[in-house]
Scaffold this motif. Structure first.
Motif, short mmCIF file in Angstrom:
data_model
loop_
_atom_site.label_atom_id
_atom_site.label_comp_id
_atom_site.label_asym_id
_atom_site.label_seq_id
_atom_site.Cartn_x
_atom_site.Cartn_y
_atom_site.Cartn_z
N ARG A 119 -1.82 52.18 100.16
CA ARG A 119 -2.64 53.14 100.89
C ARG A 119 -1.94 54.48 101.07
O ARG A 119 -2.57 55.54 100.95
N ALA A 120 -0.65 54.46 101.35
CA ALA A 120 0.07 55.71 101.54
C ALA A 120 0.12 56.54 100.26
O ALA A 120 0.05 57.77 100.30
N VAL A 121 0.21 55.88 99.10
CA VAL A 121 0.21 56.60 97.82
C VAL A 121 -1.14 57.26 97.60
O VAL A 121 -1.23 58.41 97.12
N ARG A 122 -2.20 56.57 97.96
CA ARG A 122 -3.54 57.16 97.85
C ARG A 122 -3.65 58.40 98.71
O ARG A 122 -4.20 59.43 98.28
N ALA A 123 -3.13 58.33 99.93
CA ALA A 123 -3.16 59.50 100.81
C ALA A 123 -2.35 60.65 100.19
O ALA A 123 -2.78 61.81 100.21
N LEU A 124 -1.18 60.35 99.64
CA LEU A 124 -0.37 61.38 98.99
C LEU A 124 -1.15 62.02 97.84
O LEU A 124 -1.16 63.26 97.69
N GLN A 125 -1.80 61.21 97.01
CA GLN A 125 -2.57 61.74 95.89
C GLN A 125 -3.71 62.64 96.36
O GLN A 125 -3.99 63.68 95.75
N CYS A 126 -4.34 62.26 97.46
CA CYS A 126 -5.41 63.09 98.01
C CYS A 126 -4.85 64.43 98.50
O CYS A 126 -5.46 65.49 98.27
N PRO A 135 -4.89 68.02 88.99
CA PRO A 135 -5.61 66.84 89.47
C PRO A 135 -4.82 65.55 89.30
O PRO A 135 -4.09 65.37 88.33
N VAL A 136 -4.99 64.69 90.29
CA VAL A 136 -4.35 63.39 90.29
C VAL A 136 -5.43 62.33 90.52
O VAL A 136 -6.25 62.47 91.42
N THR A 137 -5.43 61.31 89.69
CA THR A 137 -6.35 60.21 89.91
C THR A 137 -5.92 59.42 91.14
O THR A 137 -4.76 59.01 91.24
N VAL A 138 -6.84 59.26 92.06
CA VAL A 138 -6.54 58.55 93.31
C VAL A 138 -6.67 57.06 93.04
O VAL A 138 -7.74 56.47 93.19
N ASP A 139 -5.57 56.45 92.62
CA ASP A 139 -5.59 55.02 92.28
C ASP A 139 -4.56 54.22 93.08
O ASP A 139 -4.44 53.01 92.89
N GLY A 140 -3.80 54.90 93.96
CA GLY A 140 -2.83 54.18 94.77
C GLY A 140 -1.57 53.78 94.05
O GLY A 140 -0.81 52.96 94.57
N VAL A 141 -1.34 54.36 92.87
CA VAL A 141 -0.14 54.03 92.09
C VAL A 141 0.66 55.31 91.84
O VAL A 141 0.13 56.28 91.27
N TYR A 142 1.90 55.32 92.27
CA TYR A 142 2.76 56.48 92.04
C TYR A 142 3.31 56.38 90.62
O TYR A 142 4.41 55.90 90.39
#
Length: 252
Positions: A119-126, A135-142
């Motif tokens: 979840r924290a990775v998704r927030a970072l991507q957002c 652009p970064v795909t919001v997939d929760g994977v760094y």
């Protein structure tokens, strides 16, 4: 006795006239054909000899061309059936897209490194997308895409990144604050910039409710941030406080 010759001459003339009339009648009678019953019959057409007539030959009639008549009532032309193609997925259709499931408010903003997930990775991507580092795909994977966005963020530092790729409290504050405007915020303010300020203060180390309302609690968190960075603690987010937030300052 004397006989008068005048009387005999008149009789002879009468007799000659009678004879002439009789002869004329005979001539006329001979010229007119008689019917079987003795009456005069009208002349008939000459008979055609059977030997002179040729048998009738059947003629072959050529077939008449057939034509299809136009309908009396015009018919509506048949339109081709519309083909429905499957819609092309857009960037917002699935949680793994650029504008996917972005939960930006977290209880805490933990330290992250390449390879992290969740979840924290998704927030970072957002936040990276919000600040135009995507652009970064919001997939929760760094992964590689998120790392490339982080490199663009690190290129804005005054010096080299102390820990390339590492997301600590200062990086959280920086990346969250970069999407804020330059308006002065103070007690009574509200809106999206106040929400972003509250998230940045939480990432900096403050305990604060994220509700988009600049109340007494937010003012105290701002004063604590200002005091930790040795600037006037007036609780107002002006140019100097905004600069510190967008530079990644923390409460410590």
């Amino acid at each position: 006795m004397q006989v008068s010759t005048r009387g005999h001459g008149g009789r002879r003339r009468w007799m000659r006239s009678a004879v002439a009339v009789a002869v004329l009648g005979m001539v006329l009678g001979a010229c007119s054909p008689k019917a079987p019953d003795g009456t005069s019959a009208a002349p008939s057409a000459p008979a055609v000899s059977a030997t002179n007539t040729e048998p009738l030959r059947p003629t072959t009639a050529e077939p008449l061309p057939t034509e299809t008549a136009e309908p009396l009532t015009p018919t509506k032309p048949t339109e081709p059936a519309a083909t429905t193609s499957a819609p092309t997925p857009s960037a917002t259709d699935d949680p793994g897209s650029v504008s996917g499931d972005c939960t930006r408010t977290l209880p805490a903003y933990p330290e992250l490194s390449p390879g992290a997930q969740g979840r924290a990775v998704r927030a970072l991507q957002c936040f990276l997308n919000d600040a135009d580092f995507g652009p970064v795909t919001v997939d929760g994977v760094y992964g590689a895409q998120t790392r490339a966005a982080m490199k663009r963020l690190e290129a804005t530092y005054e010096g080299p990144a102390p820990k390339p790729g590492r997301v600590d409290a200062g990086v959280w504050v920086l990346v969250i604050s970069r999407s804020m405007g330059n308006a002065t915020l103070k007690q009574g303010s509200k809106g999206a910039d106040v929400t972003t300020l509250q998230r940045a203060l939480r990432a900096a180390g403050a305990t604060i409710t994220v509700n988009g309302l600049f109340g007494a609690e937010t003012k105290r968190a701002v004063q604590r941030f200002q005091d930790a960075n040795r600037i006037g603690a007036d609780g107002i987010v002006g140019d100097e406080t905004l600069f510190l937030l967008k530079s990644g300052a923390t409460i410590g």
